[in-house]
Design a protein around this motif. Sequence first.
Motif, short mmCIF file in Angstrom:
data_model
loop_
_atom_site.label_atom_id
_atom_site.label_comp_id
_atom_site.label_asym_id
_atom_site.label_seq_id
_atom_site.Cartn_x
_atom_site.Cartn_y
_atom_site.Cartn_z
N ASP A 1 0.79 -1.32 -0.11
CA ASP A 1 -0.04 0.13 -0.16
C ASP A 1 0.84 1.18 0.01
OD1 ASP A 1 -2.32 -1.52 0.24
OD2 ASP A 1 -2.48 -1.60 2.23
N ARG A 2 2.14 1.35 -0.28
CA ARG A 2 2.90 2.27 -0.16
C ARG A 2 3.87 2.31 -1.51
NH1 ARG A 2 4.08 4.45 4.32
NH2 ARG A 2 6.33 4.87 4.17
N HIS A 3 4.42 3.44 -1.88
CA HIS A 3 5.40 3.47 -2.94
C HIS A 3 4.60 3.01 -4.32
CE1 HIS A 3 8.44 4.17 0.19
NE2 HIS A 3 7.96 2.95 0.69
N HIS A 4 3.48 3.58 -4.64
CA HIS A 4 2.73 3.16 -5.66
C HIS A 4 3.25 3.18 -7.12
CE1 HIS A 4 -0.65 2.80 -3.18
NE2 HIS A 4 -0.52 3.93 -2.57
N ASP A 5 4.75 3.93 -7.13
CA ASP A 5 5.16 3.96 -8.45
C ASP A 5 6.31 3.10 -8.69
OD1 ASP A 5 6.88 5.04 -6.31
OD2 ASP A 5 7.71 6.68 -7.45
N VAL A 6 6.55 1.85 -7.56
CA VAL A 6 7.40 1.15 -7.64
C VAL A 6 7.14 -0.38 -7.85
CG1 VAL A 6 9.24 -0.19 -6.15
CG2 VAL A 6 8.81 2.33 -5.91
N VAL A 7 7.97 -1.19 -8.73
CA VAL A 7 7.68 -2.36 -8.98
C VAL A 7 8.93 -3.13 -8.38
CG1 VAL A 7 7.50 -4.48 -10.84
CG2 VAL A 7 6.45 -2.17 -10.98
N ALA A 8 8.75 -4.26 -7.53
CA ALA A 8 9.57 -4.95 -6.90
C ALA A 8 9.94 -6.24 -7.54
CB ALA A 8 9.42 -5.08 -5.31
#
Length: 260
Positions: free
Chosen positions: A18-25
Amino acid sequence: MDIVGNGFLARNLRPLTDRHHDVVALAAGVSWASGTSEADFARETALLRDTAEKCAADGRKLLFFSTAATGMYGLAEGPGREDDPVTPCTPYGAHKLALEELLRDSGADHLILRLGHLVGPDQPDHQLLPTLVRQLREGAVRVHRAAARDLIDVRDVVAVIDRLLALDLRAETVNVASGSAMPVTDIVDRLRSGLGLEAVYQFQDAGGQHVISVEKLRALVPYVDSLNFGADYHRRILADFTRTFVSGHGGPVHGTKGVI
């Protein structure tokens, strides 16, 4: 955060969805440091290339997990630093370094984290601590006299990742480790004692050790100082690991008795 993968690290990253919506891990791919499967390496390369292309098109950041273990830094003179030239000493290390270069050349915004040896519940059987536990339960454990490993609690890794992503770093490489290495003989001793096992130690005059520099990590994330990395830290996380292992198996584990 979108997480690619469903393994040990991916599961531990779920609190960040639910955090860092611009990130793909990208928490999938080869996690077996002693593995040398060209097919597995090829699959991970293809996955990274595809994910990087999508991130570049969508304007999202790709979080990629590399290694700070022996395969990457084992030949380093002095502490392994992110900005120093690296000569990998295993196929796994060479593979991870090649993936780092692929990502840097992809055009995608990214953050590369070189991880130490993660410790936590429900680790895959092939990783360091489960492998040692399995050997202890079988009554004999192979110990490389000269080996040492940098251990770090996966929960601390996730907390550090959360703070690193909040900094909006771009095209950076950061070591995420404790910065100190514990002799494998001491790791085995603590696992054996914590699990209530007796086993024969089969010593081999082999193994390597190195120090992972965490200067950059400490500068970026002052929170790291509160984790009190060092010998006491390693002892604590090994105690947590053995308590969780015993609890998950319904009580102390008893293996074949032998001479240490």
